[in-house]
Design an enzyme around this catalytic site. Structure first.
Site, PDB file in Angstrom:
ATOM      1  N   GLU A 102       0.855  -1.183   0.000  1.00  0.00           N
ATOM      2  CA  GLU A 102       0.000   0.000   0.000  1.00  0.00           C
ATOM      3  C   GLU A 102       0.894   1.237   0.000  1.00  0.00           C
ATOM      4  O   GLU A 102       2.011   1.205   0.533  1.00  0.00           O
ATOM      5  CB  GLU A 102      -0.878  -0.015   1.263  1.00  0.00           C
ATOM      6  CG  GLU A 102      -1.764   1.207   1.405  1.00  0.00           C
ATOM      7  CD  GLU A 102      -2.868   1.046   2.460  1.00  0.00           C
ATOM      8  OE1 GLU A 102      -2.904  -0.003   3.127  1.00  0.00           O
ATOM      9  OE2 GLU A 102      -3.677   1.980   2.605  1.00  0.00           O
ATOM     10  N   ASN A 109      -6.692   1.456   2.623  1.00  0.00           N
ATOM     11  CA  ASN A 109      -7.422   2.695   2.856  1.00  0.00           C
ATOM     12  C   ASN A 109      -6.991   3.791   1.885  1.00  0.00           C
ATOM     13  O   ASN A 109      -7.790   4.645   1.500  1.00  0.00           O
ATOM     14  CB  ASN A 109      -7.196   3.168   4.292  1.00  0.00           C
ATOM     15  CG  ASN A 109      -7.731   2.181   5.319  1.00  0.00           C
ATOM     16  OD1 ASN A 109      -8.573   1.348   5.000  1.00  0.00           O
ATOM     17  ND2 ASN A 109      -7.239   2.256   6.549  1.00  0.00           N
ATOM     18  N   ASN A 139     -12.024  -0.740  -1.355  1.00  0.00           N
ATOM     19  CA  ASN A 139     -11.429  -1.340  -0.164  1.00  0.00           C
ATOM     20  C   ASN A 139     -12.259  -1.007   1.065  1.00  0.00           C
ATOM     21  O   ASN A 139     -12.595   0.165   1.290  1.00  0.00           O
ATOM     22  CB  ASN A 139     -10.011  -0.770   0.038  1.00  0.00           C
ATOM     23  CG  ASN A 139      -9.368  -1.278   1.313  1.00  0.00           C
ATOM     24  OD1 ASN A 139      -9.000  -2.440   1.400  1.00  0.00           O
ATOM     25  ND2 ASN A 139      -9.236  -0.404   2.309  1.00  0.00           N
ATOM     26  N   GLU A 140     -12.586  -2.022   1.841  1.00  0.00           N
ATOM     27  CA  GLU A 140     -13.257  -1.856   3.142  1.00  0.00           C
ATOM     28  C   GLU A 140     -14.308  -0.746   3.119  1.00  0.00           C
ATOM     29  O   GLU A 140     -14.287   0.166   3.953  1.00  0.00           O
ATOM     30  CB  GLU A 140     -12.209  -1.595   4.247  1.00  0.00           C
ATOM     31  CG  GLU A 140     -11.279  -2.772   4.433  1.00  0.00           C
ATOM     32  CD  GLU A 140     -10.393  -2.699   5.666  1.00  0.00           C
ATOM     33  OE1 GLU A 140     -10.316  -1.633   6.298  1.00  0.00           O
ATOM     34  OE2 GLU A 140      -9.761  -3.724   5.988  1.00  0.00           O
ATOM     35  N   TYR A 197      -7.157  -9.186  11.062  1.00  0.00           N
ATOM     36  CA  TYR A 197      -5.853  -9.044  11.732  1.00  0.00           C
ATOM     37  C   TYR A 197      -5.981  -9.581  13.149  1.00  0.00           C
ATOM     38  O   TYR A 197      -7.047  -9.505  13.751  1.00  0.00           O
ATOM     39  CB  TYR A 197      -5.434  -7.569  11.770  1.00  0.00           C
ATOM     40  CG  TYR A 197      -5.155  -6.992  10.404  1.00  0.00           C
ATOM     41  CD1 TYR A 197      -3.921  -7.190   9.791  1.00  0.00           C
ATOM     42  CD2 TYR A 197      -6.115  -6.268   9.711  1.00  0.00           C
ATOM     43  CE1 TYR A 197      -3.654  -6.664   8.524  1.00  0.00           C
ATOM     44  CE2 TYR A 197      -5.862  -5.742   8.451  1.00  0.00           C
ATOM     45  CZ  TYR A 197      -4.633  -5.943   7.858  1.00  0.00           C
ATOM     46  OH  TYR A 197      -4.366  -5.436   6.623  1.00  0.00           O
ATOM     47  N   GLU A 227      -6.527  -9.377   2.956  1.00  0.00           N
ATOM     48  CA  GLU A 227      -5.726  -8.761   4.024  1.00  0.00           C
ATOM     49  C   GLU A 227      -5.783  -9.678   5.231  1.00  0.00           C
ATOM     50  O   GLU A 227      -6.874  -9.886   5.799  1.00  0.00           O
ATOM     51  CB  GLU A 227      -6.258  -7.372   4.411  1.00  0.00           C
ATOM     52  CG  GLU A 227      -5.916  -6.293   3.414  1.00  0.00           C
ATOM     53  CD  GLU A 227      -6.251  -4.887   3.904  1.00  0.00           C
ATOM     54  OE1 GLU A 227      -6.123  -4.620   5.119  1.00  0.00           O
ATOM     55  OE2 GLU A 227      -6.660  -4.075   3.056  1.00  0.00           O
ATOM     56  N   GLN A 270       1.268  -6.648   5.332  1.00  0.00           N
ATOM     57  CA  GLN A 270       1.647  -6.302   3.970  1.00  0.00           C
ATOM     58  C   GLN A 270       3.008  -6.931   3.659  1.00  0.00           C
ATOM     59  O   GLN A 270       3.376  -7.875   4.350  1.00  0.00           O
ATOM     60  CB  GLN A 270       1.652  -4.792   3.817  1.00  0.00           C
ATOM     61  CG  GLN A 270       0.249  -4.193   4.112  1.00  0.00           C
ATOM     62  CD  GLN A 270       0.086  -2.720   3.733  1.00  0.00           C
ATOM     63  OE1 GLN A 270       0.973  -2.108   3.142  1.00  0.00           O
ATOM     64  NE2 GLN A 270      -1.051  -2.119   4.078  1.00  0.00           N
TER      65      GLN A 270
HETATM   66  O1  AHR Z   1      -3.206  -3.002   5.957  1.00  0.00           O
HETATM   67  C1  AHR Z   1      -3.429  -1.845   6.696  1.00  0.00           C
HETATM   68  C2  AHR Z   1      -4.871  -1.337   6.568  1.00  0.00           C
HETATM   69  O2  AHR Z   1      -5.732  -2.250   7.184  1.00  0.00           O
HETATM   70  C3  AHR Z   1      -5.403  -1.215   5.176  1.00  0.00           C
HETATM   71  O3  AHR Z   1      -5.097   0.000   4.591  1.00  0.00           O
HETATM   72  C4  AHR Z   1      -6.886  -1.329   5.374  1.00  0.00           C
HETATM   73  O4  AHR Z   1      -7.543  -1.872   4.257  1.00  0.00           O
HETATM   74  C5  AHR Z   1      -7.035  -2.161   6.615  1.00  0.00           C
HETATM   75  O5  AHR Z   1      -7.897  -1.589   7.517  1.00  0.00           O
END
Ligand code: AHR
Length: 490
Positions: free
Chosen positions: A26, A71, A171-172, A243, A291, A346
């Protein structure tokens, strides 16, 4: 402690799509600037890409890289990263509160991916922009026509189309933190229209619609259902993001997080199949877990507001994080019939397996190694074994098997590879493996990722956590809290 695996050659899950081992870059922190791109660096190539980083990416084995966000993409003008560098605008980047110089854009990144033996998974902005800009981007990247955006690419020095196959529709978009976030209805409609126009521009592309940005979102499941009701016929994948962290230093629970990932995947499959049934569709929706990772060490870290290439999200990973990443990889493998693509989020500096010092070295964090072993050796057909293992309970997660495992048959090379994590913090595990239908199977390799210290880290100068070869004998012993790869010649 004892455990047993019985795998039969004919009981299969599916063939792994190599894109299960994707990652993500990113425009955030030092992922691009100071990570993949640093023109003044000793190892910089003719385009300013750090060769030491490219070497590590190749070693890791990353067939596809999601780009440019995250993001970031929800406020991005893709045109800013094309054409002559001196004409590119510096922008206030609202997602992360920094300045984006646009020195690198898709013109450069597609070339970086080629040099890193990877392909690009491109995300378009459906936050502040819409279907029009998305289809223009597809034309710029993929069209061979004598039309405006294809000609603009030629003018910028790229006669041949980039040929980007996979595209993420935003994205999201369910997250209030997202620029231009939307309700499921709003997003479903715009995503369906963008999808139609993008596929009319290039019918060969594959599209990923945004699922929820996490299992904990209040709109989870309804979001998926509504988005798919609008987009089902136009897209190929639905995304999942997740995550994990260990903020309370509760390692038994942390090591069990992959069970929650499994549950998350099963829930998303259920909603996809509900929409399929409702639509009487013949198509089965596939998943892109684009992700996933451990992310918590860097929460609350400071950076200079509106600075360039700030050290953001620079988690320093411990050995126990590597164990969790190993278990998450096994979970993705075991769900490979529906999870066709996934991206470790990432790749460089930002919650990443690869770290760099700007002006200095590049090194592998602890989580680099389970990923490398899975990506290089976890290819072929995933089998569905019977697993016997003792279990433990934590306050939050019940019946956690001490043994987490996947069994993968690679017919092309005549090998069965078993990935096996022992979650016990106290006891080694004697593992009995029965491979049915593989006459003469012979254990030829045992690679172990182990450290006595759960909090051990790798630095630029010292590699404390790295795989080691174990001599193979008649019994297989998995050390307490270890991640292992066992290879059989069959
Ligand atoms: O990977 C970090 C962030 O986590 C990304 O920008 C977003 O898509 C997610 O919330």
């Amino acid at each position: 402690m004892k455990a047993k695996i019985v795998a039969n050659r004919r009981f299969t899950v599916a063939d792994i799509d190599p894109r299960l081992y994707g990652s993500f870059i990113e425009h955030l922190g030092r992922a691009v600037y100071g990570g993949v791109y640093e023109p003044g660096h000793d190892t910089a190539d003719d385009q300013g890409f750090r060769k030491d980083v490219i070497d590590l990416v190749r070693k890791l084995g990353v067939p596809i890289v999601r780009y440019p966000g995250g993001n970031f993409v929800s406020g991005y003008n893709w045109e800013d990263g094309t054409g002559p560098r001196e004409a590119r605008p510096r922008r206030m980047e609202l997602a992360w509160g920094v300045t984006e110089t646009n020195e690198v854009g898709i013109d450069e990144f597609q070339e970086w991916a080629r040099r890193a033996d990877s392909e690009v998974m491109m995300a378009v902005n459906l936050g502040t922009r819409g279907p029009e800009e998305a289809r223009n981007c597809v034309e710029y990247c993929n069209s061979d026509t004598d039309t405006h955006f294809a000609n603009l690419r030629r003018k910028n020095g790229f006669d041949k189309p980039f040929g980007i196959k996979v595209w993420c529709l935003g994205n999201e978009m369910d997250g209030p933190w997202q620029m231009g976030s939307k309700t499921a209805e709003e997003y479903g409609r715009i995503a369906a229209e963008a999808a139609k126009m993008m596929k009319w521009t290039d019918p060969s592309i594959e599209l990923v619609a945004c699922g929820s940005s996490g299992l904990g979102m209040p709109t989870f499941v309804d979001w998926e259902r509504v988005v798919l009701e609008h987009t089902y016929d136009h897209v190929d994948y639905l995304s999942l993001h997740s995550y994990y962290g260990n903020p309370n230093n509760d390692t038994p629970t942390f090591l069990a997080r992959s069970l929650q990932m499994d549950q998350f995947i099963k829930s998303v499959i259920a909603v996809c199949d509900t929409v399929k049934a409702k639509k009487r569709s013949k198509k089965t929706m596939m998943l892109s877990f684009d992700e996933w990772n451990v992310w918590f060490h860097s929460h609350g870290a400071q950076f200079e507001k509106w600075g360039v290439a700030q050290p953001q999200l620079e988690d320093i990973y411990t050995f126990e994080d590597a164990l969790v990443v190993g278990c998450l990889l096994i979970t993705l493998q075991n769900n490979c019939d529906r999870v066709r693509m996934a991206c470790l989020a990432q790749l460089v500096n930002v919650i990443a397996p690869i770290m760099t010092r700007t002006g200095g070295g590049a090194w592998a964090q602890t989580i680099f190694y389970p990923f490398m072993l899975a990506s290089l050796h976890g290819r072929g057909t995933v089998l569905k074994p019977i697993v016997e293992s003792e279990r433990y309970d934590t306050r939050e997660i019940k019946a956690v098997p001490y043994l987490e495992t996947s069994v993968i048959y690679n017919e092309a090379v005549g090998e069965v590879t078993v990935f096996a994590a022992n979650r016990s913090l106290e006891e080694d595990m004697e593992l009995d493996i029965e491979l049915e239908g593989f006459a003469g199977a012979k254990l030829i390799r045992h690679t172990e990722l182990y450290s006595d210290d759960l909090k051990a880290v790798n630095t630029e100068d010292t590699e404390t956590v790295a795989p080691a070869e174990v001599s193979v004998g008649d019994t297989v012993l998995l050390k307490k809290h270890s991640f292992n790869m066992l290879k059989y010649k069959v």
